[in-house]
Design an enzyme around this catalytic site. Structure first.
Site, PDB file in Angstrom:
ATOM      1  N   HIS A 134       7.173 -21.912   9.862  1.00  0.00           N
ATOM      2  CA  HIS A 134       8.954 -21.640   9.938  1.00  0.00           C
ATOM      3  C   HIS A 134       9.620 -22.668  10.680  1.00  0.00           C
ATOM      4  O   HIS A 134      10.809 -22.940  10.499  1.00  0.00           O
ATOM      5  CB  HIS A 134       9.154 -20.263   9.928  1.00  0.00           C
ATOM      6  CG  HIS A 134       9.350 -19.766  11.520  1.00  0.00           C
ATOM      7  ND1 HIS A 134       8.067 -19.378  12.194  1.00  0.00           N
ATOM      8  CD2 HIS A 134      10.398 -19.729  12.261  1.00  0.00           C
ATOM      9  CE1 HIS A 134       8.616 -19.052  13.332  1.00  0.00           C
ATOM     10  NE2 HIS A 134      10.029 -19.132  13.397  1.00  0.00           N
ATOM     11  N   ARG A 142       0.806  -1.244  -0.031  1.00  0.00           N
ATOM     12  CA  ARG A 142       0.039   0.032  -0.092  1.00  0.00           C
ATOM     13  C   ARG A 142       0.858   1.195  -0.178  1.00  0.00           C
ATOM     14  O   ARG A 142       0.268   2.316  -0.394  1.00  0.00           O
ATOM     15  CB  ARG A 142      -0.972   0.022   1.174  1.00  0.00           C
ATOM     16  CG  ARG A 142      -1.966  -0.768   1.040  1.00  0.00           C
ATOM     17  CD  ARG A 142      -2.876  -0.834   2.432  1.00  0.00           C
ATOM     18  NE  ARG A 142      -2.245  -1.565   3.398  1.00  0.00           N
ATOM     19  CZ  ARG A 142      -2.657  -2.653   4.179  1.00  0.00           C
ATOM     20  NH1 ARG A 142      -4.128  -2.932   3.949  1.00  0.00           N
ATOM     21  NH2 ARG A 142      -2.218  -3.460   5.084  1.00  0.00           N
ATOM     22  N   LYS A 147       1.727 -17.755   8.022  1.00  0.00           N
ATOM     23  CA  LYS A 147       0.943 -18.000   9.046  1.00  0.00           C
ATOM     24  C   LYS A 147       0.469 -16.817   9.855  1.00  0.00           C
ATOM     25  O   LYS A 147       1.109 -15.809   9.568  1.00  0.00           O
ATOM     26  CB  LYS A 147       1.624 -19.167  10.536  1.00  0.00           C
ATOM     27  CG  LYS A 147       2.588 -18.359  11.146  1.00  0.00           C
ATOM     28  CD  LYS A 147       2.852 -18.947  12.530  1.00  0.00           C
ATOM     29  CE  LYS A 147       2.041 -18.730  13.500  1.00  0.00           C
ATOM     30  NZ  LYS A 147       2.753 -17.626  14.219  1.00  0.00           N
ATOM     31  N   HIS A 170       3.209 -24.302  15.587  1.00  0.00           N
ATOM     32  CA  HIS A 170       4.490 -24.805  15.924  1.00  0.00           C
ATOM     33  C   HIS A 170       4.583 -25.959  16.924  1.00  0.00           C
ATOM     34  O   HIS A 170       5.295 -27.017  16.760  1.00  0.00           O
ATOM     35  CB  HIS A 170       5.604 -23.705  16.604  1.00  0.00           C
ATOM     36  CG  HIS A 170       5.351 -22.257  15.633  1.00  0.00           C
ATOM     37  ND1 HIS A 170       5.554 -22.355  14.089  1.00  0.00           N
ATOM     38  CD2 HIS A 170       5.602 -21.178  15.827  1.00  0.00           C
ATOM     39  CE1 HIS A 170       5.451 -21.157  14.021  1.00  0.00           C
ATOM     40  NE2 HIS A 170       5.624 -20.403  14.715  1.00  0.00           N
ATOM     41  N   LYS A 224      13.466 -25.280  10.390  1.00  0.00           N
ATOM     42  CA  LYS A 224      14.816 -25.328  11.173  1.00  0.00           C
ATOM     43  C   LYS A 224      15.362 -26.249  11.045  1.00  0.00           C
ATOM     44  O   LYS A 224      14.848 -27.546  11.276  1.00  0.00           O
ATOM     45  CB  LYS A 224      14.306 -25.036  12.461  1.00  0.00           C
ATOM     46  CG  LYS A 224      13.568 -23.645  13.082  1.00  0.00           C
ATOM     47  CD  LYS A 224      13.286 -23.548  14.366  1.00  0.00           C
ATOM     48  CE  LYS A 224      12.591 -22.044  14.698  1.00  0.00           C
ATOM     49  NZ  LYS A 224      13.112 -20.973  14.860  1.00  0.00           N
ATOM     50  N   ASP A 273      -1.047 -18.264  18.250  1.00  0.00           N
ATOM     51  CA  ASP A 273       0.170 -17.830  17.620  1.00  0.00           C
ATOM     52  C   ASP A 273       1.231 -18.891  17.893  1.00  0.00           C
ATOM     53  O   ASP A 273       2.164 -19.154  16.794  1.00  0.00           O
ATOM     54  CB  ASP A 273       0.741 -16.997  18.716  1.00  0.00           C
ATOM     55  CG  ASP A 273       2.004 -16.286  18.255  1.00  0.00           C
ATOM     56  OD1 ASP A 273       1.883 -15.766  17.281  1.00  0.00           O
ATOM     57  OD2 ASP A 273       3.010 -15.922  18.975  1.00  0.00           O
ATOM     58  N   GLU A 305      10.036 -18.320  25.364  1.00  0.00           N
ATOM     59  CA  GLU A 305      10.632 -17.117  24.731  1.00  0.00           C
ATOM     60  C   GLU A 305      10.805 -15.997  25.986  1.00  0.00           C
ATOM     61  O   GLU A 305       9.962 -16.127  26.763  1.00  0.00           O
ATOM     62  CB  GLU A 305       9.729 -16.553  23.736  1.00  0.00           C
ATOM     63  CG  GLU A 305       9.475 -17.303  22.606  1.00  0.00           C
ATOM     64  CD  GLU A 305       8.520 -16.748  21.593  1.00  0.00           C
ATOM     65  OE1 GLU A 305       9.323 -16.595  20.550  1.00  0.00           O
ATOM     66  OE2 GLU A 305       7.216 -16.570  21.630  1.00  0.00           O
ATOM     67  N   LYS A 365       5.412 -16.454  26.770  1.00  0.00           N
ATOM     68  CA  LYS A 365       6.215 -15.237  26.477  1.00  0.00           C
ATOM     69  C   LYS A 365       6.587 -14.600  27.754  1.00  0.00           C
ATOM     70  O   LYS A 365       6.124 -15.052  28.706  1.00  0.00           O
ATOM     71  CB  LYS A 365       5.206 -13.857  25.962  1.00  0.00           C
ATOM     72  CG  LYS A 365       4.589 -14.464  24.759  1.00  0.00           C
ATOM     73  CD  LYS A 365       5.517 -13.868  23.332  1.00  0.00           C
ATOM     74  CE  LYS A 365       4.958 -14.209  22.112  1.00  0.00           C
ATOM     75  NZ  LYS A 365       5.881 -14.495  21.169  1.00  0.00           N
TER      76      LYS A 365
HETATM   77  C1  BG6 Z   1       5.917 -16.803  15.506  1.00  0.00           C
HETATM   78  C2  BG6 Z   1       5.042 -16.098  16.328  1.00  0.00           C
HETATM   79  O1  BG6 Z   1       5.280 -17.433  14.589  1.00  0.00           O
HETATM   80  O2  BG6 Z   1       7.115 -17.629  16.071  1.00  0.00           O
HETATM   81  C3  BG6 Z   1       6.015 -15.445  17.396  1.00  0.00           C
HETATM   82  O3  BG6 Z   1       4.049 -15.281  16.071  1.00  0.00           O
HETATM   83  C4  BG6 Z   1       7.137 -15.992  18.093  1.00  0.00           C
HETATM   84  O4  BG6 Z   1       4.997 -14.736  18.480  1.00  0.00           O
HETATM   85  C5  BG6 Z   1       7.862 -16.636  16.834  1.00  0.00           C
HETATM   86  O5  BG6 Z   1       7.921 -15.068  18.676  1.00  0.00           O
HETATM   87  C6  BG6 Z   1       9.095 -17.584  17.524  1.00  0.00           C
HETATM   88  O6  BG6 Z   1       9.811 -17.897  16.332  1.00  0.00           O
HETATM   89  P1  BG6 Z   1      11.382 -18.346  16.708  1.00  0.00           P
HETATM   90  O7  BG6 Z   1      11.866 -18.931  15.525  1.00  0.00           O
HETATM   91  O8  BG6 Z   1      12.147 -17.192  17.140  1.00  0.00           O
HETATM   92  O9  BG6 Z   1      11.405 -19.493  17.864  1.00  0.00           O
END
Ligand code: BG6
Length: 496
Positions: free
Chosen positions: A182, A50, A152, A244, A186, A239, A220, A344
């Site tokens: 993602h 945009r 995602k 994951h 890894k 999330d 995290e 978190k």
């Molecule tokens: C993302 C989440 O998919 O993965 C985030 O939206 C999270 O909230 C992140 O922090 C964690 O990814 P990684 O690769 O840092 O473990």
């Protein structure tokens, strides 16, 4: 699979090119692929977003992003110029016809052959983009192939994921669709399958007869930061858990695939998702534990509590910590609990899968047991300290009779001399070469949502006024320890 040396090159269209993901992940990954000659030439980046940018401004901004975000290699101007050669920018909102018309004209003019549409926008734009790609026949390329990559979150619940599925399937065939999680990119996540299926010694132990329970942790240190707008409607369950964590569980629990190709691997993963004991009604309440962080110290700095963040409702019950007890009701895993947790603002960044084996059948040594009750734990360290450790009890040297825990240790860095590459490098390369093994298939994503939806529904039918709280920088409230202690077990909070 298409040849990486495809003479026709690739047009890589990034919807949401002005966003964080493009700058932090996509462009650095493409740059690294270019350095190792894995980008088919000519490779043209086309941005669509945009903001009122020009071609030149886009290139400058992405180059700047490269300099800040490239982790492992320095940025060479010449390589940067090569990556952005002929790069173009289309300024348009995602629901505006004009932009797609211009994109169509561009594709016709350059006689595009192979095209990748990459959706790196906020998820609320996905439907518009997919519908417009279809409406303007952007995927009708006379020769060559077309793929779409979707980030995602893939939907916000089962219903919206279903709607997205419906639209995307109207425009694309399943083999053209690459849904990203993602975590699958890894290196150490892929290593789960290598450990299990390239070695003869682990698999015979990998079942209910020898495994007491499994703990999957994704912790995290950072908080929600500036993402409250998204996070308030997501929480850990959408999330991290729906994607994951469930992916880590399926790779840990799945049967050996008949071969290592996309469909065989994903067939086995889907079977695990379909074997999960549904968490509905009161079971979902009993077998999950939610909490929210308040202000505390993380890495030596005080961070504000979740409710202090702008955009978070004062009475928010969005969880920033979630623990769950899951069962895979199949022959191999019957009765073995899988304890999952993610949060978190915890004290450490830690993603690990810990397989806790049963104790020896008979206690022969009436000695002081410093190893604890169940010393045999196989830990797959996904991050950091990527590697694998096996803990067992050994006699402490000396005249006393004591058993101490010791470790056999494989460190990725020590063995291979380098840290594992970024997940996006592998995922983008696979997408360029047409290998969908590390992407989530349609039935897989829906099975993940089906399981998660039951929990969401149960929570919605049993609303709470407040969630238990934990201080940022701690491993969650006492209730989280009680949650697992009820089963006579304890969270493993050890790194490595
Ligand atoms: C993302 C989440 O998919 O993965 C985030 O939206 C999270 O909230 C992140 O922090 C964690 O990814 P990684 O690769 O840092 O473990």
């Amino acid at each position: 699979m298409d040849d990486i040396e495809d003479r026709n090159g690739i047009i890589f269209i990034i919807f949401g090119v002005t966003g964080d993901l493009t700058r932090r992940k996509l462009i650095p990954a493409l740059y690294e692929l270019l350095l190792v000659d894995k980008l088919p030439q000519p490779f043209t980046i086309v941005g669509f977003a945009r903001r009122d940018w020009t071609d030149a401004f886009m290139v400058d901004t992405l180059m700047e992003g490269l300099r800040t975000n490239l982790r492992r290699v320095p940025v060479q101007e010449a390589n940067g110029r090569q990556l952005f050669e002929k790069a173009a920018y289309v300024q348009s909102s995602f629901d505006e016809d004009e932009g797609y018309k211009r994109l169509g004209e561009y594709l016709a003019q350059v006689q595009a052959k192979n095209v990748i549409f990459y959706l790196a926008t906020p998820p609320d734009a996905y439907l518009d983009i997919i519908r417009n790609i279809d409406k303007y026949k952007l995927k009708q390329i006379p020769s060559g192939w077309v793929r779409i990559v979707i980030e995602k979150p893939y939907g916000n619940n089962l219903e919206s994921a279903d709607e997205l599925e419906y639209e995307v399937h109207k425009a694309f065939r399943e083999r053209q669709i690459y849904r990203i999680d993602h975590y699958l990119g890894k290196e150490t996540v892929q290593n789960i399958l290598v450990l299990r299926f390239a070695n003869g010694i682990f698999e015979p132990l990998w079942d209910r007869r020898y495994v007491d329970h499994v703990q999957i942790t994704v912790a995290e240190t950072h908080g929600v930061g500036t993402r409250a707008g998204y996070y308030e409607g997501a929480g850990v369950i959408r999330d991290m858990f729906q994607n994951h964590l469930l992916q880590l569980l399926t790779l840990t629990a799945m049967e050996a695939p008949v071969s290592f190709n996309a469909d065989s691997v994903r067939d086995e993963k889907v079977k695990i998702l379909n074997s999960l004991r549904p968490l509905t009604g009161i079971d979902a309440i009993k077998d999950t534990y939610r909490a929210q962080y308040v202000s505390g110290m993380v890495d030596g700095s005080r961070i504000p509590g979740y409710k202090d963040i702008e955009g978070v409702a004062p009475d928010s019950t969005t969880e920033t910590y979630l623990a769950a007890r899951l069962f895979v009701d199949n022959w191999r895993w019957a009765g073995v609990p899988f304890y999952m947790r993610s949060g978190k603002s915890l004290p450490a960044r830690l993603t690990q899968i810990a397989i806790h084996f049963r104790q020896a059948p008979l206690s022969l040594f009436d000695w002081k047991n410093m190893a604890g009750d169940a010393p045999n734990v196989l830990v797959l360290n996904i991050q950091p300290n990527e590697g694998i450790t096996l803990t067992f009890g050994a006699k402490l040297p000396g005249p006393g009779n004591q058993i101490a825990p010791v470790k056999m240790d494989f460190s990725y860095l020590e063995s291979f001399g380098d840290e594992p590459p970024e997940a996006y490098i592998r995922l983008l390369l696979d997408c360029l070469t047409g290998d969908a093994t590390l992407f989530t298939r349609s039935d897989e994503v829906l099975a993940q949502w089906k399981f998660t939806n039951n929990i969401l529904n149960a929570w919605a039918s049993n609303p709470v006024k407040n969630l238990p709280v934990y201080e940022a920088g701690t491993w969650g409230p006492d209730g989280a320890d009680v949650f697992i202690a009820q089963d006579g077990r304890k969270w493993r909070n050890e790194i490595g």
